[in-house]
Scaffold this motif. Structure first.
Motif, PDB file in Angstrom:
ATOM      1  N   TYR A  68       0.791  -1.043  -0.046  1.00 24.09           N
ATOM      2  CA  TYR A  68       0.051   0.126   0.048  1.00 24.09           C
ATOM      3  C   TYR A  68       0.781   1.050   0.136  1.00 24.09           C
ATOM      4  N   ARG A  69       0.189   2.179  -0.610  1.00 19.35           N
ATOM      5  CA  ARG A  69       1.104   3.587  -0.506  1.00 19.35           C
ATOM      6  C   ARG A  69      -0.046   4.739   0.046  1.00 19.35           C
ATOM      7  N   ILE A  70       0.346   5.261   1.009  1.00 18.54           N
ATOM      8  CA  ILE A  70      -0.354   6.578   1.495  1.00 18.54           C
ATOM      9  C   ILE A  70       0.071   7.550   1.091  1.00 18.54           C
ATOM     10  N   GLU A  71      -0.791   8.551   0.326  1.00 20.35           N
ATOM     11  CA  GLU A  71      -0.127   9.579  -0.418  1.00 20.35           C
ATOM     12  C   GLU A  71      -0.806  10.877   0.226  1.00 20.35           C
ATOM     13  N   TYR A  83      -5.459  13.032   0.539  1.00 24.71           N
ATOM     14  CA  TYR A  83      -5.172  12.032   1.077  1.00 24.71           C
ATOM     15  C   TYR A  83      -5.467  10.702   0.143  1.00 24.71           C
ATOM     16  N   ALA A  84      -4.807   9.554   0.122  1.00 28.67           N
ATOM     17  CA  ALA A  84      -5.176   8.417  -0.524  1.00 28.67           C
ATOM     18  C   ALA A  84      -4.456   7.144  -0.357  1.00 28.67           C
ATOM     19  N   VAL A  85      -5.247   6.152  -0.270  1.00 28.97           N
ATOM     20  CA  VAL A  85      -4.465   4.933  -0.015  1.00 28.97           C
ATOM     21  C   VAL A  85      -4.617   3.991  -1.357  1.00 28.97           C
ATOM     22  N   LYS A  94      -9.081   4.257  -1.520  1.00 26.64           N
ATOM     23  CA  LYS A  94     -10.016   5.278  -0.802  1.00 26.64           C
ATOM     24  C   LYS A  94      -9.153   6.486  -0.756  1.00 26.64           C
ATOM     25  N   ARG A  95      -9.874   7.738  -1.041  1.00 30.06           N
ATOM     26  CA  ARG A  95      -9.220   8.979  -1.269  1.00 30.06           C
ATOM     27  C   ARG A  95     -10.210   9.912  -0.400  1.00 30.06           C
ATOM     28  N   GLY A  96      -9.780  11.024   0.191  1.00 29.24           N
ATOM     29  CA  GLY A  96     -10.469  11.865   0.990  1.00 29.24           C
ATOM     30  C   GLY A  96      -9.826  12.877   1.425  1.00 29.24           C
ATOM     31  N   HIS A  97     -10.608  13.847   2.249  1.00 25.85           N
ATOM     32  CA  HIS A  97     -10.092  15.036   2.683  1.00 25.85           C
ATOM     33  C   HIS A  97      -9.460  15.177   3.908  1.00 25.85           C
ATOM     34  N   GLU A  98      -9.697  14.000   4.691  1.00 27.37           N
ATOM     35  CA  GLU A  98      -9.275  13.676   6.164  1.00 27.37           C
ATOM     36  C   GLU A  98      -8.587  12.436   6.274  1.00 27.37           C
ATOM     37  N   LEU A  99      -7.282  12.334   6.962  1.00 23.20           N
ATOM     38  CA  LEU A  99      -6.641  11.300   6.830  1.00 23.20           C
ATOM     39  C   LEU A  99      -7.235   9.962   7.637  1.00 23.20           C
ATOM     40  N   LYS A 100      -7.815  10.028   8.964  1.00 24.45           N
ATOM     41  CA  LYS A 100      -8.303   9.098   9.517  1.00 24.45           C
ATOM     42  C   LYS A 100      -9.611   8.177   9.018  1.00 24.45           C
ATOM     43  N   LEU A 106      -7.462   0.271   5.669  1.00 21.34           N
ATOM     44  CA  LEU A 106      -6.245  -0.457   6.070  1.00 21.34           C
ATOM     45  C   LEU A 106      -6.946  -1.298   7.467  1.00 21.34           C
ATOM     46  N   GLU A 107      -7.626  -0.688   8.268  1.00 19.94           N
ATOM     47  CA  GLU A 107      -8.059  -1.044   9.438  1.00 19.94           C
ATOM     48  C   GLU A 107      -9.123  -2.506   9.365  1.00 19.94           C
TER      49      GLU A 107
END
Length: 116
Positions: A68-71, A83-85, A94-100, A106-107
């Protein structure tokens, strides 16, 4: 021939020369990373800070391509979210405006790893 200089850039408009994760962002990422290491799923990581993107790469083994890459892409802040995974094949999980909320994808894999 007349040369026109570009309009001056204010400090607010200027992007940093290198994008990096903030300490609070790294704390969230390393929290889930630590839990996955404890579950025996992940073993190594790498961090890249480039001009337009910061990348946290997650590896199962050191010599492999990342699982995985977290960008973090600040230029996408107003559009799709910065943010994107991204999975192994390059697909955006997954892509979004907040990291959590983005890291929740991934959880789910952590729950499955502990359950087995």
């Amino acid at each position: 021939m007349t040369l026109h200089s570009p309009p001056p850039v204010t400090p607010i408009e200027r992007f940093p020369e290198q994008v990096a994760f903030h300490r609070t962002e790294l704390a969230v990422i390393l929290s889930i990373y630590g839990r996955m290491v404890a579950a025996g799923e992940w073993r190594d990581y790498g961090i890249s800070s480039l001009r337009e993107v910061a990348v946290f790469s997650i590896f199962r083994r050191t010599a492999e391509i990342p699982l995985y890459r977290i960008e973090k892409r600040p230029k996408l802040r107003g559009k799709q979210g910065m943010y994107a995974v991204i999975g192994t094949g390059g697909q955006v999980l997954k892509r979004g405006h907040e990291l959590k909320p983005v890291l929740r994808v991934l959880e789910r894999k952590l729950i499955r790893a502990v359950k087995d």
